[in-house]
Design a protein around this motif. Structure first.
Motif, PDB file in Angstrom:
ATOM      1  N   LEU A 189       0.311  21.502  -1.653  1.00  0.00           N
ATOM      2  CA  LEU A 189      -0.162  20.401  -2.678  1.00  0.00           C
ATOM      3  C   LEU A 189       1.228  19.711  -3.232  1.00  0.00           C
ATOM      4  N   ALA A 190       2.373  20.326  -3.091  1.00  0.00           N
ATOM      5  CA  ALA A 190       3.747  19.806  -3.673  1.00  0.00           C
ATOM      6  C   ALA A 190       4.077  18.923  -2.621  1.00  0.00           C
ATOM      7  N   SER A 191       3.761  19.057  -1.358  1.00  0.00           N
ATOM      8  CA  SER A 191       4.115  18.291  -0.101  1.00  0.00           C
ATOM      9  C   SER A 191       3.256  17.020  -0.401  1.00  0.00           C
ATOM     10  N   LEU A 192       2.034  17.161  -0.347  1.00  0.00           N
ATOM     11  CA  LEU A 192       1.203  16.084  -0.813  1.00  0.00           C
ATOM     12  C   LEU A 192       1.675  15.282  -1.688  1.00  0.00           C
ATOM     13  N   MET A 193       1.945  15.801  -2.850  1.00  0.00           N
ATOM     14  CA  MET A 193       2.459  14.831  -3.985  1.00  0.00           C
ATOM     15  C   MET A 193       3.615  14.020  -3.688  1.00  0.00           C
ATOM     16  N   GLU A 194       4.638  14.643  -2.948  1.00  0.00           N
ATOM     17  CA  GLU A 194       5.663  14.007  -2.788  1.00  0.00           C
ATOM     18  C   GLU A 194       5.439  12.866  -1.787  1.00  0.00           C
ATOM     19  N   ASP A 195       4.669  12.920  -0.691  1.00  0.00           N
ATOM     20  CA  ASP A 195       4.401  12.192   0.232  1.00  0.00           C
ATOM     21  C   ASP A 195       3.656  10.882  -0.323  1.00  0.00           C
ATOM     22  N   TYR A 196       2.802  11.384  -1.168  1.00  0.00           N
ATOM     23  CA  TYR A 196       1.946  10.259  -2.056  1.00  0.00           C
ATOM     24  C   TYR A 196       3.089   9.395  -2.873  1.00  0.00           C
ATOM     25  N   ALA A 197       3.892  10.055  -3.549  1.00  0.00           N
ATOM     26  CA  ALA A 197       4.742   9.299  -4.338  1.00  0.00           C
ATOM     27  C   ALA A 197       5.664   8.406  -3.510  1.00  0.00           C
ATOM     28  N   TRP A 198       6.119   8.842  -2.356  1.00  0.00           N
ATOM     29  CA  TRP A 198       7.060   8.324  -1.338  1.00  0.00           C
ATOM     30  C   TRP A 198       6.452   6.969  -0.818  1.00  0.00           C
TER      31      TRP A 198
ATOM     32  N   TRP B 289      -1.108   4.195   1.106  1.00  0.00           N
ATOM     33  CA  TRP B 289      -1.789   4.647  -0.039  1.00  0.00           C
ATOM     34  C   TRP B 289      -3.297   5.050   0.209  1.00  0.00           C
ATOM     35  N   PRO B 290      -4.057   4.257   0.880  1.00  0.00           N
ATOM     36  CA  PRO B 290      -5.427   4.517   0.838  1.00  0.00           C
ATOM     37  C   PRO B 290      -5.752   5.767   1.859  1.00  0.00           C
ATOM     38  N   ASN B 291      -4.539   6.124   2.602  1.00  0.00           N
ATOM     39  CA  ASN B 291      -4.798   7.154   3.724  1.00  0.00           C
ATOM     40  C   ASN B 291      -4.727   8.475   2.881  1.00  0.00           C
ATOM     41  N   PHE B 292      -4.178   8.611   1.862  1.00  0.00           N
ATOM     42  CA  PHE B 292      -4.252   9.902   0.986  1.00  0.00           C
ATOM     43  C   PHE B 292      -5.620  10.313   0.433  1.00  0.00           C
ATOM     44  N   PHE B 293      -6.604   9.345   0.708  1.00  0.00           N
ATOM     45  CA  PHE B 293      -7.737   9.868   0.132  1.00  0.00           C
ATOM     46  C   PHE B 293      -8.836  10.099   1.199  1.00  0.00           C
ATOM     47  N   GLU B 294     -10.067  10.502   0.816  1.00  0.00           N
ATOM     48  CA  GLU B 294     -11.251  10.747   1.437  1.00  0.00           C
ATOM     49  C   GLU B 294     -11.905   9.507   1.745  1.00  0.00           C
ATOM     50  N   GLU B 295     -12.541   9.261   2.556  1.00  0.00           N
ATOM     51  CA  GLU B 295     -13.476   7.996   2.635  1.00  0.00           C
ATOM     52  C   GLU B 295     -14.108   7.816   1.372  1.00  0.00           C
TER      53      GLU B 295
END
Lengths: 159, 159, 159
Positions: free
Chosen positions: C12-21, C31-37
């Protein structure tokens, strides 16, 4: 880093986050439960610490005193008009004998008023002594050293 | 995440925190010791980077130059009137061959003057190359890319 | 903390950082690729949430809607004049059945204008539901709860 030390850092990081969470969510009644029955909680400033002044802005030496503080804050409705948001750093372990750990953690607190106004409220360091003796890690000591010497009386709210 | 990669992130996170700690505690003399003998330390801005300007606000290419910088700061007493507080994010590893790791880490720095005034001083990203060859992880390169192009001359202090 | 739970926090921590990045680097198209369809993305305020108002400042329920939002932002050139810098806390896991995890993470965002001006833009909490079913952790839901009720129209930019 050894596996044991890593695990201590993980437990501390989780404790820091839970503590901040209770305050930021206005679950103040949970706050005393992060401390041992006999404990030290103090808010002070870096200047005070450097000059060796023993007194701080807020002082409590038992879980009961912390609970009293929460009660006063609720009665005075001080908490109603504002929110806190803590951002805490990674805990730095200074000593550990397995049962008791000394650590320091940087923090930053933003205060948001109900009007929507946001303020960089406080930065500083938590100087902690944490007991790992029980089923849950608890603060034996938490000294909150604020970087700024200009302390708002609202600092009477927990940091 | 593989266990090895997790461990690299842990070591980097610890390095970032120790580095910030040395500056925030005014243990500036420790600062050069986070770098290899031959190294690159540069403070620049995101705009500069985008436009490909090679020069930055501050540049040093050896541990000796960093030590000289500390000496100048002490002599000028610039550091006396202020404190820094770093909050750093989780390091993001871009490449690693076991011996040398490239990583980036977000940061935010608050400056507190002795008068008590607090200022959101800088945000940005550390672009690092870290050597894992010796007994201690050391910076081969640390490029500090500030988000803001408006740079205070006080940025001559380490970030 | 169990090893399994620690690993979930790490992912999760890695996901949060990648998203913010992705946002902080202006890689908005990621940005949309961090979400499910099929997903939920919503920006709202703590006051709205407390009063049970279902509506927020921004709402999307599919990856396609998020992609449309990015397209509009690009066409309007809104993003050109500013940068974001996220600082995120440690994720706090509330429930996990192995495949789906509910977690909350504190955040703080600083906005820097091209003029160099920095602003403490938003603080709050991410209320997330994350799917661990695929090869990559993805957001099923991301509700961004801002502490401040005074919301800039620029909040139409992703947080």
């Amino acid at each position: 880093m050894s596996e044991a030390k890593e695990n201590v850092v993980e437990v501390l990081a989780s404790l820091m986050e839970d503590y901040a969470w209770a305050i930021d969510r206005d679950e103040l009644e949970q706050w005393p439960n992060f401390f041992e029955e006999q404990c030290l909680y103090k808010i002070t400033t870096a200047d005070n610490e450097e000059q060796g002044y023993p007194f701080g802005v807020l002082y409590a030496d038992s879980r009961g005193m912390l609970a009293d503080r929460v009660k006063s804050l609720r009665e005075a409705n001080i908490y109603e008009g504002q929110r806190y948001r803590h951002v805490v750093g990674r805990p730095k372990v200074f000593s550990s004998d397995g049962a008791v750990v000394s650590a320091e953690t940087s923090f930053l607190v933003v205060r948001t008023m109900r009007t929507g106004e946001m303020l960089l409220f406080a930065t500083g360091v938590y100087r902690d002594v944490v007991s790992f003796r029980g089923p849950k890690a608890l603060f034996v000591e938490r000294v909150v050293v604020c970087d700024s010497s200009r302390i708002d009386t609202l600092l009477a709210l927990p940091l």
